[in-house]
Design a protein around this motif. Structure first.
Motif, PDB file in Angstrom:
ATOM      1  N   GLN A 393     -38.037 -18.524  55.927  1.00 22.63           N
ATOM      2  CA  GLN A 393     -38.206 -19.575  56.914  1.00 22.63           C
ATOM      3  C   GLN A 393     -37.982 -20.968  56.311  1.00 22.63           C
ATOM      4  N   ILE A 394     -36.821 -21.135  55.687  1.00 18.72           N
ATOM      5  CA  ILE A 394     -36.471 -22.442  55.156  1.00 18.72           C
ATOM      6  C   ILE A 394     -36.366 -23.425  56.318  1.00 18.72           C
ATOM      7  N   PRO A 395     -36.931 -24.620  56.206  1.00 15.80           N
ATOM      8  CA  PRO A 395     -36.925 -25.556  57.331  1.00 15.80           C
ATOM      9  C   PRO A 395     -35.514 -25.840  57.840  1.00 15.80           C
ATOM     10  N   SER A 396     -35.387 -25.936  59.150  1.00 13.55           N
ATOM     11  CA  SER A 396     -34.102 -26.265  59.748  1.00 13.55           C
ATOM     12  C   SER A 396     -33.582 -27.598  59.225  1.00 13.55           C
ATOM     13  N   GLU A 397     -34.510 -28.543  58.958  1.00 11.39           N
ATOM     14  CA  GLU A 397     -34.122 -29.847  58.431  1.00 11.39           C
ATOM     15  C   GLU A 397     -33.447 -29.714  57.078  1.00 11.39           C
ATOM     16  N   VAL A 398     -33.840 -28.727  56.316  1.00 14.09           N
ATOM     17  CA  VAL A 398     -33.242 -28.501  54.998  1.00 14.09           C
ATOM     18  C   VAL A 398     -31.886 -27.813  55.133  1.00 14.09           C
ATOM     19  N   LEU A 399     -31.803 -26.818  56.012  1.00 15.52           N
ATOM     20  CA  LEU A 399     -30.579 -26.028  56.134  1.00 15.52           C
ATOM     21  C   LEU A 399     -29.461 -26.764  56.876  1.00 15.52           C
ATOM     22  N   ARG A 400     -29.792 -27.800  57.630  1.00 15.25           N
ATOM     23  CA  ARG A 400     -28.755 -28.521  58.364  1.00 15.25           C
ATOM     24  C   ARG A 400     -27.900 -29.413  57.466  1.00 15.25           C
ATOM     25  N   THR A 401     -28.252 -29.519  56.216  1.00 18.10           N
ATOM     26  CA  THR A 401     -27.454 -30.289  55.264  1.00 18.10           C
ATOM     27  C   THR A 401     -27.078 -29.398  54.093  1.00 18.10           C
ATOM     28  N   ALA A 402     -25.993 -29.739  53.433  1.00 19.33           N
ATOM     29  CA  ALA A 402     -25.514 -28.945  52.296  1.00 19.33           C
ATOM     30  C   ALA A 402     -24.597 -29.819  51.446  1.00 19.33           C
ATOM     31  N   VAL A 403     -24.137 -29.244  50.354  1.00 11.56           N
ATOM     32  CA  VAL A 403     -23.116 -29.904  49.537  1.00 11.56           C
ATOM     33  C   VAL A 403     -21.968 -28.936  49.321  1.00 11.56           C
ATOM     34  N   GLN A 404     -20.797 -29.508  49.115  1.00 11.30           N
ATOM     35  CA  GLN A 404     -19.612 -28.750  48.731  1.00 11.30           C
ATOM     36  C   GLN A 404     -18.901 -29.521  47.636  1.00 11.30           C
ATOM     37  N   PRO A 405     -17.982 -28.882  46.905  1.00 13.15           N
ATOM     38  CA  PRO A 405     -17.316 -29.580  45.796  1.00 13.15           C
ATOM     39  C   PRO A 405     -16.558 -30.813  46.278  1.00 13.15           C
ATOM     40  N   SER A 406     -16.533 -31.825  45.431  1.00 13.38           N
ATOM     41  CA  SER A 406     -15.746 -33.018  45.721  1.00 13.38           C
ATOM     42  C   SER A 406     -14.263 -32.664  45.720  1.00 13.38           C
ATOM     43  N   SER A 407     -13.459 -33.555  46.273  1.00 15.23           N
ATOM     44  CA  SER A 407     -12.019 -33.345  46.314  1.00 15.23           C
ATOM     45  C   SER A 407     -11.480 -33.144  44.899  1.00 15.23           C
ATOM     46  N   GLY A 408     -10.683 -32.103  44.738  1.00 19.52           N
ATOM     47  CA  GLY A 408     -10.123 -31.797  43.423  1.00 19.52           C
ATOM     48  C   GLY A 408     -10.931 -30.799  42.636  1.00 19.52           C
ATOM     49  N   TYR A 409     -12.128 -30.437  43.137  1.00 17.85           N
ATOM     50  CA  TYR A 409     -12.977 -29.453  42.456  1.00 17.85           C
ATOM     51  C   TYR A 409     -13.103 -28.211  43.346  1.00 17.85           C
ATOM     52  N   HIS A 410     -13.365 -27.067  42.709  1.00 17.60           N
ATOM     53  CA  HIS A 410     -13.387 -25.801  43.439  1.00 17.60           C
ATOM     54  C   HIS A 410     -14.710 -25.047  43.297  1.00 17.60           C
ATOM     55  N   SER A 411     -15.694 -25.660  42.636  1.00 16.43           N
ATOM     56  CA  SER A 411     -16.963 -24.967  42.420  1.00 16.43           C
ATOM     57  C   SER A 411     -18.108 -25.973  42.383  1.00 16.43           C
ATOM     58  N   LEU A 412     -19.314 -25.442  42.586  1.00 21.37           N
ATOM     59  CA  LEU A 412     -20.555 -26.205  42.447  1.00 21.37           C
ATOM     60  C   LEU A 412     -21.254 -25.728  41.188  1.00 21.37           C
ATOM     61  N   SER A 413     -21.722 -26.648  40.387  1.00 18.48           N
ATOM     62  CA  SER A 413     -22.360 -26.249  39.130  1.00 18.48           C
ATOM     63  C   SER A 413     -23.650 -27.014  38.907  1.00 18.48           C
ATOM     64  N   PHE A 414     -24.575 -26.347  38.237  1.00 17.30           N
ATOM     65  CA  PHE A 414     -25.882 -26.939  37.926  1.00 17.30           C
ATOM     66  C   PHE A 414     -26.275 -26.509  36.525  1.00 17.30           C
ATOM     67  N   SER A 415     -26.841 -27.439  35.768  1.00 14.79           N
ATOM     68  CA  SER A 415     -27.351 -27.131  34.432  1.00 14.79           C
ATOM     69  C   SER A 415     -28.645 -27.891  34.223  1.00 14.79           C
ATOM     70  N   ASP A 416     -29.696 -27.167  33.872  1.00 18.42           N
ATOM     71  CA  ASP A 416     -31.007 -27.770  33.659  1.00 18.42           C
ATOM     72  C   ASP A 416     -31.182 -28.078  32.181  1.00 18.42           C
ATOM     73  N   MET A 417     -31.126 -29.350  31.840  1.00 24.66           N
ATOM     74  CA  MET A 417     -31.321 -29.791  30.458  1.00 24.66           C
ATOM     75  C   MET A 417     -32.587 -30.641  30.363  1.00 24.66           C
ATOM     76  N   SER A 418     -33.590 -30.269  31.158  1.00 23.66           N
ATOM     77  CA  SER A 418     -34.796 -31.088  31.259  1.00 23.66           C
ATOM     78  C   SER A 418     -35.648 -31.058  30.004  1.00 23.66           C
ATOM     79  N   GLY A 419     -35.421 -30.111  29.127  1.00 22.00           N
ATOM     80  CA  GLY A 419     -36.235 -30.030  27.925  1.00 22.00           C
ATOM     81  C   GLY A 419     -37.285 -28.941  27.981  1.00 22.00           C
ATOM     82  N   TYR A 420     -37.534 -28.380  29.210  1.00 27.65           N
ATOM     83  CA  TYR A 420     -38.464 -27.262  29.313  1.00 27.65           C
ATOM     84  C   TYR A 420     -37.785 -26.006  28.784  1.00 27.65           C
ATOM     85  N   THR A 421     -38.405 -25.372  27.824  1.00 24.13           N
ATOM     86  CA  THR A 421     -37.787 -24.201  27.183  1.00 24.13           C
ATOM     87  C   THR A 421     -38.266 -22.895  27.803  1.00 24.13           C
TER      88      THR A 421
END
Length: 678
Positions: A393-421
């Motif tokens: 039951q993810i809120p509708s307010e959350v699901l009504r928005t999203a991200v997609q790759p910027s022009s020229g890119y073909h994937s979405l990527s995430f890397s957590d370098m916060s320091g938590y091991t």
């Protein structure tokens, strides 16, 4: 820059900035209007008396109330804890925060005792999923400007060490745990580790569906939920602009006194410079005269006078530079502090998270986009989360928005370098918010931690939620890539995702046997035992075991094997609940003021080896089974019974202690156990 020019510039800037106060007020009005407007199905947050299953505690509050922002009913903590001290946040550190409401205006601290615990009794009972939120806001409540460091336990498990940097004293900290208790009671404990007094601002328990967040490898904590693609539009633009102007006003006003002080200092240094310059002129004249009279005067005297004049000039120049630098440094420091403080205040007025009522489980969704090279997309269409089989039951307010790759890119990527091991656990949440034209297809693959997990090709249905939570953990640093397949016509999208830290299974503990816990709690209540550390689980963790208790550590489920309550000023009769401590080997109730007879159930404790009832006011008959156990050597029994009569009769009357002589009846060298009877 001359002082007059500085002050003229300052006054002019202040005049301009005052006009921007109106802009900031407009921001507040627009922000509140936007919040009040909401969506049609959620317009206006009505106050509610009670949300089924919710336990919402405003720690340190003096009365119950309904929160204006969420409608959630918060209770004071007087019914959940008996220890601690209520305090208010320092007045200069109080501010309105939309995300945490009134809960950060006060707190409960624990200056006494190593362990202090809240007792929660959720309606759903044991073996249910619970999200537990901890909110901490130090706010210099003790006027020491020194943030503490302490440990937090949920049940028998260590979950968190609160450690705030000095610059976080004015920042609210949220920490959460997903907990599945094995008993109907949940203990939340704060442990003083010697680095400051523990405290808590708010404590919230939220039940959730049992099917949520499947995980078999430990416990989930410190969740961060990303609401992607949400843009606050004009609010963000206004905040960026207004933060500078509005905060500059505050910084300049705070700077006023320092500017004046440093202006005086600068004037003094300039006076010194002029004096030094005059000295230099006089020295130069003296030098000229000395040169002319060189034939008469010694050369060294003239050179000395010249050097002194040059030195005086250099000192004046350096003094001027130092004064100007000091003034600039004071301006920068005051301005930076004003900006940081006011930006925090401004942002607190704007909803930074989506939570209840939009989220039925009251999860905090942060409007943040940590994915590089991505752009937001959104829809105004309604996503039906009520009539969908997706239990998240993810809120509708959350699901009504999203991200997609910027022009020229073909994937979405995430890397957590916060320091938590720590290891990580992840959930992805999708909903197709674009109406695809006939023949078009969006298909993608999720790759987590460089191939540690690779999904099958994922396709989405229009306006229908899809949640993918992976029942496995990933080593730090955590990362993922969502890439379109070769058969896809459109780039991948991601509406939201959650990342949790993991407490591995080997760091978790089994709680004390439930029957033992119930028994010792009844003994505590019946005999009115008040000991500082008799809180929460009696045996676990081992370093916090109750005083007077010893528990077995070899078995999978701890049980109490020794109970020493000697000289504890106990009154009343020996409680029947002792009969439920079936692993008990040693029981010492000596030198109290217990009355009544010796109960028969003591002879039925299967593992009892030593029993000491000396120094009480017991009367009645000795149970025959106890006499038999003492005769066959299976029990070391000490009491104020007449051993001469005891020896002649299996069951004998008890007489007043003062009528009998002291007779030593037992001495166990190996156990060093010695008892004197009267």
């Amino acid at each position: 820059m001359p002082i007059k020019i500085i002050m003229d510039y300052t006054l002019e800037l202040i005049f301009v900035l005052k006009a921007w106060r109106v802009v900031v007020l407009v921001i507040g009005i627009l922000g509140n209007w936007k919040l009040a407007e909401g969506d049609n199905e959620h317009a206006g947050r009505k106050l509610v008396d009670h949300v089924p299953g919710f336990i919402s505690i405003d720690c340190g509050a003096t009365k119950d109330y309904a929160d204006e922002g969420t409608g959630i009913f918060y209770r004071s903590d007087t019914d959940f804890i008996d220890t601690g001290t209520n305090s208010n946040i320092s007045p200069e550190d109080q501010y309105s925060n939309h995300d945490y409401g009134r809960q950060i205006a006060n707190l409960r601290s624990f200056p006494q005792g190593k362990k202090n615990c809240y007792t929660l009794k959720p309606e759903q009972g044991k073996n249910s999923n619970y999200l537990i939120n901890f909110i901490f806001y130090y706010g210099n409540y003790d006027n020491k400007n020194k943030t503490p460091r302490f440990d937090v336990y949920v049940g028998v498990d260590f979950v968190y060490t609160l450690e705030l940097d000095p610059d976080e004293a004015e920042t609210a900290r949220l920490f959460d745990v997903i907990h599945v208790p094995t008993s109907d009671i949940i203990y939340i404990c704060f442990i003083n580790t010697g680095s400051g007094i523990p405290f808590i601002s708010a404590l919230e328990l939220r039940p959730s569906d049992k099917s949520l967040y499947p995980f078999n490898f430990g416990k989930l904590k410190n969740g961060w939920r990303y609401d992607l693609g949400t843009t606050t539009g004009y609010l963000e633009d206004f905040i960026r602009a207004a933060c500078f102007y509005w905060q500059a006003i505050q910084a300049l006003f705070r700077l006023g006194d320092e500017v004046e002080d440093h202006s005086h200092a600068l004037a003094q240094e300039r006076d010194k410079f002029l004096e030094a310059a005059n000295t230099l002129k006089r020295s130069e004249a003296d030098l000229k005269k000395a040169t002319e009279d060189l034939a008469i005067h010694e050369k060294g005297v003239a050179e000395y006078a010249r050097d002194e004049a040059v030195r005086a000039k250099d000192e004046a120049v350096f003094a001027k530079i130092d004064a100007e630098r000091s003034m600039e440094k004071a301006e920068e420091d005051a301005f930076a502090k004003g900006v940081a403080k006011t930006e925090a205040i401004l942002r607190a007025q704007v909803p930074a998270v989506c939570r209840y009522k939009n989220d039925v489980y009251d999860r905090f969704w942060y409007t943040s986009n940590p994915l590089s090279n991505s752009v937001p997309i959104n829809t105004s269409s309604v996503i039906d989360i009520q009539n969908n089989n997706d239990s998240y039951q993810i809120p509708s307010e959350v699901l009504r928005t999203a991200v997609q790759p910027s022009s020229g890119y073909h994937s979405l990527s995430f890397s957590d370098m916060s320091g938590y091991t720590q290891e990580s656990y992840v959930c992805f949440h999708f909903a197709e918010i674009a109406k695809l034209t006939q023949g078009k297809k969006r298909e993608f693959i999720i790759n987590v931690k460089e191939g540690s997990y690779i999904s099958e090709p994922v396709t989405l249905d229009y306006l229908k939620p899809l949640s993918i939570c992976l029942n496995q953990t990933f080593e730090w640093p955590f990362s993922f890539v969502i890439k379109a397949t070769t058969a896809s016509d459109l780039p991948p999208i991601l509406n939201a995702f959650e990342v949790y830290g993991v407490i591995p299974q080997y760091e978790l503990h089994k709680p004390t046997n439930s029957r033992d816990v119930a028994a010792i709690m009844d003994i505590k209540q019946t005999l009115r035992i008040f000991r500082e550390d008799w809180l929460a689980d009696p045996c676990v963790p081992i370093e916090l075991t109750w005083s007077g208790l010893t528990c077995n550590s070899s078995d999978d489920t701890p049980m109490i094997i020794s109970l020493n309550l000697s000289s504890s000023k106990l009154t009343g009769e020996i409680p029947f609940s002792l009969s439920n401590l079936t692993a008990l080997q040693y029981l010492d109730l000596s030198y109290n003021e217990l009355t009544g007879s010796v109960p028969k159930f003591l002879a039925q404790l299967p593992n009892l080896k030593t029993l000491n009832l000396s120094g009480n006011q017991l009367n009645g008959l000795i149970p025959e089974d106890l006499i038999q156990k003492s005769r066959d050597g299976s029990l070391v029994f000490g009491s104020h019974y007449n051993y001469t009569i005891f020896k002649r009769s299996a069951i004998c009357p008890l007489f007043a202690r003062e009528k009998f002589e002291k007779i030593e009846i037992y001495r166990r060298t190996r156990r060093s156990f010695h008892d004197t009877l009267i």
